[in-house]
Design a protein around this motif. Structure first.
Motif, PDB file in Angstrom:
ATOM      1  N   LYS A 228     -58.944 -61.929   5.512  1.00 12.98           N
ATOM      2  CA  LYS A 228     -60.217 -61.199   5.512  1.00 12.98           C
ATOM      3  C   LYS A 228     -60.142 -59.834   4.819  1.00 12.98           C
ATOM      4  O   LYS A 228     -61.034 -59.508   4.032  1.00 12.98           O
ATOM      5  N   PRO A 229     -59.097 -59.006   5.051  1.00 11.30           N
ATOM      6  CA  PRO A 229     -59.038 -57.728   4.320  1.00 11.30           C
ATOM      7  C   PRO A 229     -58.937 -57.911   2.805  1.00 11.30           C
ATOM      8  O   PRO A 229     -59.530 -57.147   2.042  1.00 11.30           O
ATOM      9  N   MET A 230     -58.196 -58.937   2.357  1.00 17.88           N
ATOM     10  CA  MET A 230     -58.090 -59.201   0.914  1.00 17.88           C
ATOM     11  C   MET A 230     -59.455 -59.583   0.337  1.00 17.88           C
ATOM     12  O   MET A 230     -59.826 -59.127  -0.753  1.00 17.88           O
ATOM     13  N   ILE A 231     -60.201 -60.415   1.066  1.00 16.31           N
ATOM     14  CA  ILE A 231     -61.515 -60.861   0.603  1.00 16.31           C
ATOM     15  C   ILE A 231     -62.471 -59.681   0.535  1.00 16.31           C
ATOM     16  O   ILE A 231     -63.205 -59.498  -0.439  1.00 16.31           O
TER      17      ILE A 231
ATOM     18  N   GLU B  25     -61.755 -56.465   0.174  1.00 15.24           N
ATOM     19  CA  GLU B  25     -61.360 -55.581  -0.924  1.00 15.24           C
ATOM     20  C   GLU B  25     -61.786 -56.159  -2.275  1.00 15.24           C
ATOM     21  O   GLU B  25     -62.294 -55.436  -3.138  1.00 15.24           O
ATOM     22  N   ALA B  26     -61.613 -57.475  -2.453  1.00 19.21           N
ATOM     23  CA  ALA B  26     -61.962 -58.110  -3.727  1.00 19.21           C
ATOM     24  C   ALA B  26     -63.471 -58.056  -3.982  1.00 19.21           C
ATOM     25  O   ALA B  26     -63.902 -57.743  -5.093  1.00 19.21           O
ATOM     26  N   VAL B  27     -64.285 -58.348  -2.967  1.00 21.62           N
ATOM     27  CA  VAL B  27     -65.739 -58.335  -3.140  1.00 21.62           C
ATOM     28  C   VAL B  27     -66.221 -56.917  -3.438  1.00 21.62           C
ATOM     29  O   VAL B  27     -67.050 -56.704  -4.330  1.00 21.62           O
ATOM     30  N   GLU B  28     -65.693 -55.936  -2.712  1.00 18.88           N
ATOM     31  CA  GLU B  28     -66.115 -54.547  -2.949  1.00 18.88           C
ATOM     32  C   GLU B  28     -65.717 -54.084  -4.347  1.00 18.88           C
ATOM     33  O   GLU B  28     -66.472 -53.382  -5.011  1.00 18.88           O
ATOM     34  N   ALA B  29     -64.538 -54.486  -4.816  1.00 22.19           N
ATOM     35  CA  ALA B  29     -64.072 -54.050  -6.136  1.00 22.19           C
ATOM     36  C   ALA B  29     -64.829 -54.745  -7.270  1.00 22.19           C
ATOM     37  O   ALA B  29     -65.208 -54.106  -8.252  1.00 22.19           O
ATOM     38  N   LEU B  30     -65.065 -56.045  -7.133  1.00 24.18           N
ATOM     39  CA  LEU B  30     -65.687 -56.793  -8.227  1.00 24.18           C
ATOM     40  C   LEU B  30     -67.188 -56.562  -8.347  1.00 24.18           C
ATOM     41  O   LEU B  30     -67.724 -56.522  -9.451  1.00 24.18           O
ATOM     42  N   PHE B  31     -67.867 -56.417  -7.203  1.00 21.28           N
ATOM     43  CA  PHE B  31     -69.332 -56.328  -7.242  1.00 21.28           C
ATOM     44  C   PHE B  31     -69.870 -54.928  -6.953  1.00 21.28           C
ATOM     45  O   PHE B  31     -71.059 -54.695  -7.064  1.00 21.28           O
ATOM     46  N   GLY B  32     -69.028 -54.014  -6.532  1.00 18.22           N
ATOM     47  CA  GLY B  32     -69.472 -52.647  -6.267  1.00 18.22           C
ATOM     48  C   GLY B  32     -70.427 -52.545  -5.098  1.00 18.22           C
ATOM     49  O   GLY B  32     -71.416 -51.821  -5.170  1.00 18.22           O
ATOM     50  N   VAL B  33     -70.167 -53.275  -4.018  1.00 24.30           N
ATOM     51  CA  VAL B  33     -71.021 -53.256  -2.828  1.00 24.30           C
ATOM     52  C   VAL B  33     -70.180 -52.906  -1.609  1.00 24.30           C
ATOM     53  O   VAL B  33     -68.953 -52.914  -1.666  1.00 24.30           O
ATOM     54  N   LYS B  34     -70.854 -52.570  -0.503  1.00 24.59           N
ATOM     55  CA  LYS B  34     -70.164 -52.293   0.757  1.00 24.59           C
ATOM     56  C   LYS B  34     -70.247 -53.531   1.635  1.00 24.59           C
ATOM     57  O   LYS B  34     -71.329 -54.063   1.868  1.00 24.59           O
ATOM     58  N   VAL B  35     -69.096 -53.993   2.128  1.00 25.80           N
ATOM     59  CA  VAL B  35     -69.026 -55.198   2.963  1.00 25.80           C
ATOM     60  C   VAL B  35     -69.029 -54.791   4.428  1.00 25.80           C
ATOM     61  O   VAL B  35     -68.274 -53.912   4.843  1.00 25.80           O
TER      62      VAL B  35
ATOM     63  N   ALA C  75     -55.046 -55.434 -11.253  1.00 27.70           N
ATOM     64  CA  ALA C  75     -55.698 -55.548  -9.941  1.00 27.70           C
ATOM     65  C   ALA C  75     -56.947 -56.413 -10.031  1.00 27.70           C
ATOM     66  O   ALA C  75     -57.249 -57.169  -9.118  1.00 27.70           O
ATOM     67  N   LYS C  76     -57.679 -56.325 -11.145  1.00 32.04           N
ATOM     68  CA  LYS C  76     -58.898 -57.109 -11.297  1.00 32.04           C
ATOM     69  C   LYS C  76     -58.578 -58.601 -11.354  1.00 32.04           C
ATOM     70  O   LYS C  76     -59.280 -59.418 -10.764  1.00 32.04           O
ATOM     71  N   ALA C  77     -57.476 -58.964 -12.039  1.00 34.39           N
ATOM     72  CA  ALA C  77     -57.074 -60.373 -12.099  1.00 34.39           C
ATOM     73  C   ALA C  77     -56.718 -60.883 -10.711  1.00 34.39           C
ATOM     74  O   ALA C  77     -57.010 -62.024 -10.366  1.00 34.39           O
ATOM     75  N   GLU C  78     -56.095 -60.035  -9.898  1.00 33.17           N
ATOM     76  CA  GLU C  78     -55.748 -60.438  -8.537  1.00 33.17           C
ATOM     77  C   GLU C  78     -57.006 -60.683  -7.709  1.00 33.17           C
ATOM     78  O   GLU C  78     -57.036 -61.600  -6.894  1.00 33.17           O
ATOM     79  N   HIS C  79     -58.049 -59.873  -7.908  1.00 24.64           N
ATOM     80  CA  HIS C  79     -59.299 -60.071  -7.183  1.00 24.64           C
ATOM     81  C   HIS C  79     -59.944 -61.397  -7.567  1.00 24.64           C
ATOM     82  O   HIS C  79     -60.505 -62.087  -6.723  1.00 24.64           O
ATOM     83  N   TYR C  80     -59.855 -61.756  -8.853  1.00 29.27           N
ATOM     84  CA  TYR C  80     -60.413 -63.034  -9.286  1.00 29.27           C
ATOM     85  C   TYR C  80     -59.596 -64.208  -8.755  1.00 29.27           C
ATOM     86  O   TYR C  80     -60.105 -65.311  -8.637  1.00 29.27           O
ATOM     87  N   ASP C  81     -58.296 -63.987  -8.449  1.00 25.29           N
ATOM     88  CA  ASP C  81     -57.483 -65.042  -7.835  1.00 25.29           C
ATOM     89  C   ASP C  81     -57.901 -65.269  -6.388  1.00 25.29           C
ATOM     90  O   ASP C  81     -57.795 -66.379  -5.880  1.00 25.29           O
ATOM     91  N   VAL C  82     -58.356 -64.217  -5.702  1.00 23.76           N
ATOM     92  CA  VAL C  82     -58.778 -64.331  -4.304  1.00 23.76           C
ATOM     93  C   VAL C  82     -60.123 -65.054  -4.228  1.00 23.76           C
ATOM     94  O   VAL C  82     -60.292 -65.997  -3.456  1.00 23.76           O
ATOM     95  N   ILE C  83     -61.080 -64.624  -5.041  1.00 18.37           N
ATOM     96  CA  ILE C  83     -62.425 -65.208  -5.011  1.00 18.37           C
ATOM     97  C   ILE C  83     -62.524 -66.228  -6.137  1.00 18.37           C
ATOM     98  O   ILE C  83     -62.423 -65.880  -7.309  1.00 18.37           O
TER      99      ILE C  83
END
Length: 98
Positions: free
Chosen positions: A39-42, A44-54, A3-11
């Motif tokens: 937008k939902p993919m972006i 989810e990726a930002v919240e997962a990678l950086f640990g923040v609330k979007v 899942a983390k690799a997929e987040h890095y593919d989005v961002i």
């Protein structure tokens, strides 16, 4: 694929320009994202990678310019940018590495 690799593919990478620096004063961060990311993919990726609330995600697609490469006509790639607004109290420091 994890899942983390997929987040890095989005961002792809943070965008550091004068405009993005001004946006950071309003608690927003600008990223270059995959052209097929929504937008939902972006979010989810930002919240997962950086640990923040979007709070919100705004996107823009810049069409590639037509340029000459060694006399031949070519086209630069299209670029999609995401302006990610964060909830109050959340920050991302894009000047350091991921």
């Amino acid at each position: 694929m994890s899942a983390k690799a997929e987040h890095y593919d989005v961002i792809r990478k943070p965008v550091i320009t004068e405009k993005s620096t001004m946006a950071s004063e309003n608690n927003a961060v600008v990223f270059e994202v995959a052209i097929d990311a929504n937008k939902p993919m972006i979010k989810e990726a930002v919240e997962a990678l950086f640990g923040v609330k979007v709070k919100a995600v705004n996107t823009t697609v810049t069409k590639g310019k037509v340029k000459r490469f060694k006399g031949k006509i070519g086209t630069r790639k299209d670029v999609k940018k995401a302006y990610v607004t964060l909830e109050e109290g959340n920050t991302i420091d894009v000047s350091t590495g991921l």
